[in-house]
Structure formats: C-alpha cells, structure tokens
Scaffold this motif. Structure first.
Motif, PDB file in Angstrom:
ATOM      1  N   PHE A  92       0.832  -1.198   0.000  1.00  0.00           N
ATOM      2  CA  PHE A  92       0.000   0.000   0.000  1.00  0.00           C
ATOM      3  C   PHE A  92       0.869   1.251   0.000  1.00  0.00           C
ATOM      4  O   PHE A  92       2.053   1.231   0.352  1.00  0.00           O
ATOM      5  CB  PHE A  92      -0.955   0.018   1.198  1.00  0.00           C
ATOM      6  N   TYR A  93       0.267   2.361  -0.407  1.00  0.00           N
ATOM      7  CA  TYR A  93       0.920   3.665  -0.406  1.00  0.00           C
ATOM      8  C   TYR A  93      -0.159   4.733  -0.422  1.00  0.00           C
ATOM      9  O   TYR A  93      -1.351   4.432  -0.521  1.00  0.00           O
ATOM     10  CB  TYR A  93       1.850   3.820  -1.609  1.00  0.00           C
ATOM     11  N   GLU A  94       0.253   5.995  -0.314  1.00  0.00           N
ATOM     12  CA  GLU A  94      -0.682   7.116  -0.392  1.00  0.00           C
ATOM     13  C   GLU A  94      -0.133   8.155  -1.366  1.00  0.00           C
ATOM     14  O   GLU A  94       1.048   8.514  -1.302  1.00  0.00           O
ATOM     15  CB  GLU A  94      -0.861   7.774   0.981  1.00  0.00           C
TER      16      GLU A  94
ATOM     17  N   ARG B 108      -4.008   2.991   0.780  1.00  0.00           N
ATOM     18  CA  ARG B 108      -4.121   2.427   2.128  1.00  0.00           C
ATOM     19  C   ARG B 108      -5.563   1.982   2.416  1.00  0.00           C
ATOM     20  O   ARG B 108      -5.794   0.922   3.011  1.00  0.00           O
ATOM     21  CB  ARG B 108      -3.675   3.451   3.171  1.00  0.00           C
ATOM     22  N   ARG B 109      -6.535   2.787   1.991  1.00  0.00           N
ATOM     23  CA  ARG B 109      -7.934   2.434   2.251  1.00  0.00           C
ATOM     24  C   ARG B 109      -8.311   1.145   1.534  1.00  0.00           C
ATOM     25  O   ARG B 109      -8.984   0.277   2.106  1.00  0.00           O
ATOM     26  CB  ARG B 109      -8.847   3.575   1.807  1.00  0.00           C
ATOM     27  N   ALA B 110      -7.895   1.003   0.285  1.00  0.00           N
ATOM     28  CA  ALA B 110      -8.213  -0.214  -0.461  1.00  0.00           C
ATOM     29  C   ALA B 110      -7.512  -1.427   0.151  1.00  0.00           C
ATOM     30  O   ALA B 110      -8.107  -2.511   0.262  1.00  0.00           O
ATOM     31  CB  ALA B 110      -7.808  -0.048  -1.926  1.00  0.00           C
ATOM     32  N   PHE B 111      -6.249  -1.256   0.547  1.00  0.00           N
ATOM     33  CA  PHE B 111      -5.502  -2.358   1.147  1.00  0.00           C
ATOM     34  C   PHE B 111      -6.166  -2.832   2.426  1.00  0.00           C
ATOM     35  O   PHE B 111      -6.284  -4.043   2.690  1.00  0.00           O
ATOM     36  CB  PHE B 111      -4.065  -1.929   1.414  1.00  0.00           C
TER      37      PHE B 111
ATOM     38  N   GLY C 236      -6.991  -5.955   5.888  1.00  0.00           N
ATOM     39  CA  GLY C 236      -6.969  -5.487   7.263  1.00  0.00           C
ATOM     40  C   GLY C 236      -5.857  -4.483   7.477  1.00  0.00           C
ATOM     41  O   GLY C 236      -5.072  -4.185   6.577  1.00  0.00           O
ATOM     42  N   SER C 237      -5.774  -3.938   8.690  1.00  0.00           N
ATOM     43  CA  SER C 237      -4.835  -2.854   8.970  1.00  0.00           C
ATOM     44  C   SER C 237      -3.536  -3.312   9.619  1.00  0.00           C
ATOM     45  O   SER C 237      -2.620  -2.520   9.816  1.00  0.00           O
ATOM     46  CB  SER C 237      -5.505  -1.812   9.873  1.00  0.00           C
ATOM     47  N   GLY C 238      -3.423  -4.572   9.955  1.00  0.00           N
ATOM     48  CA  GLY C 238      -2.246  -5.033  10.688  1.00  0.00           C
ATOM     49  C   GLY C 238      -1.208  -5.726   9.837  1.00  0.00           C
ATOM     50  O   GLY C 238      -0.347  -6.425  10.352  1.00  0.00           O
ATOM     51  N   ARG C 239      -1.270  -5.544   8.515  1.00  0.00           N
ATOM     52  CA  ARG C 239      -0.364  -6.240   7.615  1.00  0.00           C
ATOM     53  C   ARG C 239       0.378  -5.231   6.754  1.00  0.00           C
ATOM     54  O   ARG C 239      -0.081  -4.118   6.538  1.00  0.00           O
ATOM     55  CB  ARG C 239      -1.129  -7.213   6.706  1.00  0.00           C
ATOM     56  N   GLY C 240       1.518  -5.650   6.240  1.00  0.00           N
ATOM     57  CA  GLY C 240       2.259  -4.807   5.317  1.00  0.00           C
ATOM     58  C   GLY C 240       2.150  -5.279   3.885  1.00  0.00           C
ATOM     59  O   GLY C 240       2.200  -4.487   2.949  1.00  0.00           O
ATOM     60  N   THR C 241       1.990  -6.587   3.693  1.00  0.00           N
ATOM     61  CA  THR C 241       1.793  -7.178   2.367  1.00  0.00           C
ATOM     62  C   THR C 241       0.697  -8.227   2.476  1.00  0.00           C
ATOM     63  O   THR C 241       0.398  -8.716   3.572  1.00  0.00           O
ATOM     64  CB  THR C 241       3.073  -7.837   1.819  1.00  0.00           C
ATOM     65  N   ALA C 242       0.104  -8.559   1.357  1.00  0.00           N
ATOM     66  CA  ALA C 242      -0.950  -9.575   1.360  1.00  0.00           C
ATOM     67  C   ALA C 242      -0.974 -10.276   0.017  1.00  0.00           C
ATOM     68  O   ALA C 242      -0.676  -9.672  -1.021  1.00  0.00           O
ATOM     69  CB  ALA C 242      -2.314  -8.934   1.640  1.00  0.00           C
ATOM     70  N   ARG C 243      -1.340 -11.530   0.038  1.00  0.00           N
ATOM     71  CA  ARG C 243      -1.572 -12.261  -1.202  1.00  0.00           C
ATOM     72  C   ARG C 243      -2.960 -11.881  -1.710  1.00  0.00           C
ATOM     73  O   ARG C 243      -3.932 -11.865  -0.943  1.00  0.00           O
ATOM     74  CB  ARG C 243      -1.501 -13.764  -0.984  1.00  0.00           C
TER      75      ARG C 243
END
Length: 251
Positions: A63-65, A131-134, A139-146
C-alpha cells in the motif's frame, strides 16, 4: 565493460534487478508521481499473464498514499472514494491501463480500485493499493498480502466524460487528458471545425498528443475504449488546466 554470463543475466532479469525498458521510458517522459509508498516491493509473479490481458492474476499487494495529484496517469486528483491502485511498468503498459478498474480480492474481502499510477519498483503481479483499499482486502495489521485481481468490464462510474487540456497546450501543440471513461482507452481522435478526424498519440503520462496542434478550437473529440464503445463530445475548448465536463458517455 565486462559482459555478464547469459545465465546470470537471466537470473537478474527474472528477479527484476535489471532495469526495465518500460521504466526507462517512463523516466524520460518527465511526468513522475509524488507518492509515499508502503513496504518495499519485492517478489510477486503474475500467474497466467497480466490483468491487462483480461486474465485473473494471483499476486501480492502493498500500500501507499498519493501525496498530491492523481498519479502517473495525470488525473487532477485521486478518486474521491480513496480507492486506487498503482501497477507495475509491465501492467501499466505506458499508460494503456490508466482509468480502468480492477476487482481485487484478499484475505479480508474485495474492493474495486481505479488505475491511476505506476509502481516503478513493482514486478508484474505486484500491485500497490491505496491504504484504504488495502485495509479492505487485508486489514490494517499487515504490510503485504496475497491477492487475486482481474479487470472490471464496463464499470459503472455514474459520470459522463470530462476532458482536461494540459498546461502549455496551444494552437500549435495539444495534449488532452480524458477523465471518467471506465474501461481503458484504445484511441482518441480530434476534429477541428471543417476538418477531418485526426488520431492522437498517447504519452506514458496518459495525455493524448497532437504534436503540430489542432488550431484554436473548439474541437470535437471521439473516444473509443478497449471494449469497442465509442462516444463523441463536441465543443471541447482550448482552455489549459480547466476540467471540461460533457454529457457524452461510452456506455
């Protein structure tokens, strides 16, 4: 300079450690985006092509902004709902994906996002979400996701076409941005009063260019998307930096 062995070249290319020709082209275009990105992009491979091919892709998301503006696609501002995505140079495809939408599914849910930007450091199969889409998919507690993602066909956006003439445009040089088209665009044509249709060239910052200009205007603009939908808007003025709203819709 000493040549690298072919085997080593192949390994470096596969791991995205060699420069991408598309990335180099984007850097030369001089239309970079000011963004604060999340965790560094590493890994992530597209399965079965790219979303631009119309196929579903299994990959990863970070994610980014956006700090300002609408990203490498040159939109005046990010989407009002804050749901957007940056693609790898391969999937950004020199702006060919701009303005389209992806349906993204992750471990926590799904979201529809608009393509507004390029992620230069991302390999194919790695998308950089707002960030909102991620948060919606992971969820909010992750840095990357599959994640898995695919293009949305004929997305409903509720607004007709708008146009923005780029700063610096004149009767001798025209750069035109198309806004709110839904599907990615295949072509943009412009016709001055009493003239013939002229097909414009797309730049990697998503403006459509008439290198020798189109005169003083106003112009008729004919837009065709990748699904074959076509719409024509009349009386687009040579008014740099102004967003001109129309009643024309592609579908």
């Amino acid at each position: 300079m000493r040549r690298l062995p072919p085997a080593l070249v192949a390994v470096l290319a596969a791991s995205s450690l060699l420069p991408s020709p598309v990335l180099a082209q984007s850097a030369r275009g001089g239309e970079s985006t000011a963004a604060a990105r999340g965790p560094a992009a590493t890994g992530g491979k597209a399965a079965g092509g790219t979303a631009a091919d119309g196929k579903a892709v299994r990959g990863k998301a970070t994610f980014y902004e956006l700090r300002s503006g609408g990203g490498n696609c040159s939109y005046p501002s990010p989407p009002a709902d804050g749901l957007y995505v940056a693609l790898s140079p391969r999937e950004y495809a020199a702006a060919a994906s701009c303005g389209g939408y992806l349906h993204v599914t992750g471990p926590k849910g799904s979201v529809r996002v608009k393509v507004v930007d390029q992620c230069p450091e991302c390999p194919a199969g790695h998308i950089d979400l707002s960030r909102r889409a991620f948060t919606r998919v992971a969820g909010s507690g992750r840095g990357t996701a599959r994640v898995a993602y695919r293009p949305v066909r004929d997305p409903r956006i509720g607004r007709p076409l708008s146009f923005r003439v780029k700063e610096g445009s004149s009767r001798w040089w025209l750069a035109l941005l198309v806004i709110d088209h839904g599907n990615p665009l295949a072509s943009v044509e412009v016709k001055a009063a009493g003239g013939a249709w002229r097909r414009l060239a797309r730049a990697d910052h998503n403006h459509w260019i008439a290198e020798s200009g189109m005169g003083r205007g106003p112009f008729a603009v004919r837009v065709t998307d990748t699904r074959g939908h076509r719409a024509t808007a009349g009386r687009v003025r040579l008014a740099p930096a102004a967003v001109q709203r129309t009643t024309a819709k592609l579908y």
